[in-house]
Design a protein around this motif. Structure first.
Motif, PDB file in Angstrom:
ATOM      1  N   GLY A 108       0.783  -1.224   0.000  1.00 30.97           N
ATOM      2  CA  GLY A 108       0.000   0.000   0.000  1.00 30.97           C
ATOM      3  C   GLY A 108       0.816   1.276   0.000  1.00 30.97           C
ATOM      4  N   LEU A 109       2.118   1.202  -0.330  1.00 31.19           N
ATOM      5  CA  LEU A 109       2.962   2.399  -0.337  1.00 31.19           C
ATOM      6  C   LEU A 109       2.544   3.319  -1.478  1.00 31.19           C
ATOM      7  CD1 LEU A 109       5.584   3.797   0.815  1.00 31.19           C
ATOM      8  CD2 LEU A 109       6.785   2.706  -1.088  1.00 31.19           C
ATOM      9  N   PRO A 110       2.172   4.593  -1.188  1.00 27.78           N
ATOM     10  CA  PRO A 110       1.822   5.525  -2.269  1.00 27.78           C
ATOM     11  C   PRO A 110       3.072   5.937  -3.040  1.00 27.78           C
ATOM     12  CG  PRO A 110       1.765   6.641  -0.149  1.00 27.78           C
ATOM     13  CD  PRO A 110       2.010   5.192   0.154  1.00 27.78           C
ATOM     14  N   LEU A 111       3.039   5.765  -4.344  1.00 27.23           N
ATOM     15  CA  LEU A 111       4.187   6.103  -5.190  1.00 27.23           C
ATOM     16  C   LEU A 111       4.039   7.481  -5.823  1.00 27.23           C
ATOM     17  CD1 LEU A 111       4.576   2.635  -6.969  1.00 27.23           C
ATOM     18  CD2 LEU A 111       5.821   3.478  -4.968  1.00 27.23           C
ATOM     19  N   SER A 112       2.808   7.859  -6.159  1.00 26.55           N
ATOM     20  CA  SER A 112       2.545   9.173  -6.724  1.00 26.55           C
ATOM     21  C   SER A 112       1.069   9.470  -6.548  1.00 26.55           C
ATOM     22  CB  SER A 112       2.926   9.219  -8.209  1.00 26.55           C
ATOM     23  OG  SER A 112       2.767  10.522  -8.734  1.00 26.55           O
ATOM     24  N   ALA A 113       0.721  10.754  -6.587  1.00 20.49           N
ATOM     25  CA  ALA A 113      -0.678  11.143  -6.420  1.00 20.49           C
ATOM     26  C   ALA A 113      -0.879  12.545  -6.939  1.00 20.49           C
ATOM     27  CB  ALA A 113      -1.097  11.049  -4.957  1.00 20.49           C
ATOM     28  N   SER A 114      -2.103  12.816  -7.391  1.00 23.75           N
ATOM     29  CA  SER A 114      -2.441  14.169  -7.813  1.00 23.75           C
ATOM     30  C   SER A 114      -2.749  15.018  -6.592  1.00 23.75           C
ATOM     31  CB  SER A 114      -3.644  14.139  -8.757  1.00 23.75           C
ATOM     32  OG  SER A 114      -4.768  13.588  -8.087  1.00 23.75           O
ATOM     33  N   THR A 115      -2.627  16.316  -6.727  1.00 26.00           N
ATOM     34  CA  THR A 115      -2.885  17.241  -5.629  1.00 26.00           C
ATOM     35  C   THR A 115      -4.370  17.522  -5.528  1.00 26.00           C
ATOM     36  OG1 THR A 115      -0.747  18.270  -6.040  1.00 26.00           O
ATOM     37  CG2 THR A 115      -2.302  19.487  -4.671  1.00 26.00           C
ATOM     38  N   ASP A 116      -4.924  17.368  -4.319  1.00 29.71           N
ATOM     39  CA  ASP A 116      -6.344  17.633  -4.089  1.00 29.71           C
ATOM     40  C   ASP A 116      -6.508  18.984  -3.407  1.00 29.71           C
ATOM     41  OD1 ASP A 116      -6.853  15.113  -5.077  1.00 29.71           O
ATOM     42  OD2 ASP A 116      -6.793  14.173  -3.099  1.00 29.71           O
TER      43      ASP A 116
ATOM     44  N   LYS B  92      12.512  -0.341  -9.869  1.00 29.80           N
ATOM     45  CA  LYS B  92      12.372   0.896  -9.100  1.00 29.80           C
ATOM     46  C   LYS B  92      11.145   0.857  -8.204  1.00 29.80           C
ATOM     47  CE  LYS B  92      14.795   4.100 -12.190  1.00 29.80           C
ATOM     48  NZ  LYS B  92      14.683   5.343 -12.988  1.00 29.80           N
ATOM     49  N   THR B  93      10.030   0.360  -8.743  1.00 29.06           N
ATOM     50  CA  THR B  93       8.816   0.325  -7.928  1.00 29.06           C
ATOM     51  C   THR B  93       8.917  -0.691  -6.796  1.00 29.06           C
ATOM     52  OG1 THR B  93       7.810  -1.266  -9.457  1.00 29.06           O
ATOM     53  CG2 THR B  93       7.409   1.063  -9.873  1.00 29.06           C
ATOM     54  N   ASN B  94       9.607  -1.795  -7.032  1.00 36.65           N
ATOM     55  CA  ASN B  94       9.730  -2.821  -5.991  1.00 36.65           C
ATOM     56  C   ASN B  94      10.685  -2.425  -4.881  1.00 36.65           C
ATOM     57  OD1 ASN B  94       7.929  -4.573  -7.269  1.00 36.65           O
ATOM     58  ND2 ASN B  94       9.539  -5.580  -8.447  1.00 36.65           N
ATOM     59  N   THR B  95      11.670  -1.598  -5.203  1.00 33.71           N
ATOM     60  CA  THR B  95      12.683  -1.225  -4.209  1.00 33.71           C
ATOM     61  C   THR B  95      12.420   0.130  -3.575  1.00 33.71           C
ATOM     62  OG1 THR B  95      14.085  -0.313  -5.974  1.00 33.71           O
ATOM     63  CG2 THR B  95      14.465  -2.610  -5.333  1.00 33.71           C
ATOM     64  N   ALA B  96      11.347   0.807  -3.966  1.00 32.43           N
ATOM     65  CA  ALA B  96      11.026   2.111  -3.370  1.00 32.43           C
ATOM     66  C   ALA B  96      10.763   1.956  -1.877  1.00 32.43           C
ATOM     67  CB  ALA B  96       9.816   2.718  -4.075  1.00 32.43           C
ATOM     68  N   ILE B  97      11.303   2.867  -1.093  1.00 34.06           N
ATOM     69  CA  ILE B  97      11.161   2.764   0.368  1.00 34.06           C
ATOM     70  C   ILE B  97      10.467   3.974   0.983  1.00 34.06           C
ATOM     71  CG2 ILE B  97      13.129   1.224   0.663  1.00 34.06           C
ATOM     72  CD1 ILE B  97      14.807   3.639   1.414  1.00 34.06           C
ATOM     73  N   ARG B  98      10.393   5.074   0.271  1.00 37.11           N
ATOM     74  CA  ARG B  98       9.740   6.251   0.828  1.00 37.11           C
ATOM     75  C   ARG B  98       8.492   6.605   0.016  1.00 37.11           C
ATOM     76  NH1 ARG B  98      11.300  10.798  -2.091  1.00 37.11           N
ATOM     77  NH2 ARG B  98      13.035  10.464  -3.533  1.00 37.11           N
ATOM     78  N   PRO B  99       7.475   7.153   0.685  1.00 39.31           N
ATOM     79  CA  PRO B  99       6.235   7.497  -0.021  1.00 39.31           C
ATOM     80  C   PRO B  99       6.455   8.598  -1.057  1.00 39.31           C
ATOM     81  CG  PRO B  99       5.925   7.453   2.365  1.00 39.31           C
ATOM     82  CD  PRO B  99       7.389   7.396   2.114  1.00 39.31           C
ATOM     83  N   TYR B 100       5.690   8.530  -2.125  1.00 36.99           N
ATOM     84  CA  TYR B 100       5.666   9.546  -3.181  1.00 36.99           C
ATOM     85  C   TYR B 100       7.043   9.775  -3.808  1.00 36.99           C
ATOM     86  CZ  TYR B 100       1.217  10.382  -0.860  1.00 36.99           C
ATOM     87  OH  TYR B 100      -0.019  10.219  -0.299  1.00 36.99           O
ATOM     88  N   CYS B 101       7.803   8.697  -3.954  1.00 34.01           N
ATOM     89  CA  CYS B 101       9.125   8.837  -4.555  1.00 34.01           C
ATOM     90  C   CYS B 101       9.046   9.072  -6.065  1.00 34.01           C
ATOM     91  CB  CYS B 101       9.992   7.620  -4.246  1.00 34.01           C
ATOM     92  SG  CYS B 101       9.278   6.062  -4.760  1.00 34.01           S
ATOM     93  N   PHE B 102       7.855   8.872  -6.664  1.00 31.34           N
ATOM     94  CA  PHE B 102       7.660   9.172  -8.081  1.00 31.34           C
ATOM     95  C   PHE B 102       6.668  10.327  -8.231  1.00 31.34           C
ATOM     96  CE2 PHE B 102       8.328   4.431  -8.007  1.00 31.34           C
ATOM     97  CZ  PHE B 102       9.651   4.483  -8.405  1.00 31.34           C
ATOM     98  N   ILE B 103       6.810  11.336  -7.384  1.00 34.31           N
ATOM     99  CA  ILE B 103       5.848  12.425  -7.359  1.00 34.31           C
ATOM    100  C   ILE B 103       5.824  13.191  -8.675  1.00 34.31           C
ATOM    101  CG2 ILE B 103       7.462  14.109  -6.417  1.00 34.31           C
ATOM    102  CD1 ILE B 103       3.704  13.657  -5.565  1.00 34.31           C
ATOM    103  N   GLU B 104       6.938  13.130  -9.446  1.00 36.43           N
ATOM    104  CA  GLU B 104       6.963  13.830 -10.736  1.00 36.43           C
ATOM    105  C   GLU B 104       5.928  13.267 -11.709  1.00 36.43           C
ATOM    106  OE1 GLU B 104       9.896  10.438 -10.911  1.00 36.43           O
ATOM    107  OE2 GLU B 104       9.399  12.043  -9.494  1.00 36.43           O
ATOM    108  N   PHE B 105       5.465  12.043 -11.442  1.00 37.92           N
ATOM    109  CA  PHE B 105       4.430  11.458 -12.291  1.00 37.92           C
ATOM    110  C   PHE B 105       3.109  12.214 -12.159  1.00 37.92           C
ATOM    111  CE2 PHE B 105       1.277   8.093 -13.377  1.00 37.92           C
ATOM    112  CZ  PHE B 105       1.747   7.783 -14.645  1.00 37.92           C
TER     113      PHE B 105
END
Length: 308
Positions: A15-23, A102-115
């Motif tokens: 359930g780690l969030p990798l990216s999200a739009s701004t609400d 990259k997605t499997n080894t991500a350890i911090r939330p929103y590490c792909f925030i540029e998406f």
């Protein structure tokens, strides 16, 4: 007004969030939906790869593939076809941009925030449906949704928004009782798997032919043993069921394959007087080989679904 409000990309296994739009909306309904987002994120590995949660005036839709889930929040009157097409675009772009390592080894939330830049651009396009009418084949999309509709998860099944209750994975609204992984897809077929499938069909055909010959012999000679006919047809059924287990996912699949192999061995032991050692060896070996291939072909981790 029907529109997409927000979207996020979440890793399925934890359930780690990798990216999200701004609400920007802070209504009570939106705050409640964010809680549902978190609850669903923790249960993605137990849910089908295409689901919808209706929460009053809002809907949460998501699809999952290759260990990543793409979730979106929209108003209740936003077309389901457009919602899943939007998620499909996010999925294709994310898979193209980031590799699984990259997605499997991500350890911090929103590490792909540029998406988020792509999410925002795509969301604007889908909120302006006129710009989409010439860019997609909605007829094909509607057909796919009808053939394999998303599983409906009710709010009552989620329980309280505090996340204290458990989601009953084995039951979904509108679908009746289903297994923990309905319509689960299996890994791609390998060459040994194809060989085992063909050999199992061959053994089944040989048993069927011998069974009919045994019936003819019984009709011509009353002294023939009827139990041999039963053994031949049971062997046929066991071989065909091995083929079924290899192609389709079912509950207790491995246990069923071992039991089927045991039935093949018992049938051949009983037919010992009618077959030579080479024939017995062939049937038992094919049964063992097919059982091994069934065991090796495991369910895949949320395969891509580009035809949503």
């Amino acid at each position: 007004m029907s529109m997409i409000l927000s979207a996020s990309v979440v890793r399925v296994r934890d359930g780690l969030p990798l990216s999200a739009s701004t609400d920007y909306e802070q209504s009570t309904g939106m705050q409640e939906c964010r809680k549902y987002f978190k609850m669903l994120s923790k249960k993605l590995s137990q849910l089908p790869d295409r689901c919808t949660l209706k929460t009053g005036q809002y809907n949460i839709n998501f699809i999952s593939s290759l260990g990543v889930s793409y979730m979106m929040l929209c108003t209740e009157n936003y077309p389901s076809v457009l919602a899943f097409c939007f998620l499909d675009e996010l999925q294709k772009e994310f898979i193209t941009t980031y590799n699984m390592m990259k997605t499997n080894t991500a350890i911090r939330p929103y590490c792909f925030i540029e998406f988020d830049n792509f999410i925002q651009r795509t969301k604007q396009r889908y909120n302006n449906t006129r710009s989409l009418s010439t860019k997609m084949n909605l007829a094909d999309m509607q057909t796919e949704i009808k053939l394999r509709p998303p599983y409906q998860i009710s709010v009552s099944e989620l329980g309280s928004a505090n996340g204290l209750s458990h989601i009953p994975v084995g039951e979904y609204k509108g679908t009746g009782k289903i297994s923990a992984a309905p319509h689960q897809r299996l890994e791609p077929v390998t060459l040994p798997g194809i060989v085992s499938f063909v050999l199992s069909l061959l053994c089944g055909a040989l048993n069927l032919i011998r069974g009919f010959h045994a019936i003819e012999s019984l009709l011509q000679n009353e002294g023939e043993d009827f139990s041999y006919i039963i053994a031949f047809f049971l062997g046929t059924a066991a071989c065909l069921y091995q083929c079924y287990l290899f192609v389709y996912y079912t509950g207790w699949r491995n246990a069923k394959s071992f039991l089927t192999f045991g039935l093949i061995c018992l049938c051949n032991m009983y037919l010992y007087e009618l077959r030579n050692l080479w024939q017995l060896f062939f049937h038992v070996t094919v049964g063992a080989f097919s059982t091994l291939q069934i065991r090796l072909r495991q369910p895949q981790g949320k395969s891509p679904d580009y035809n949503v």
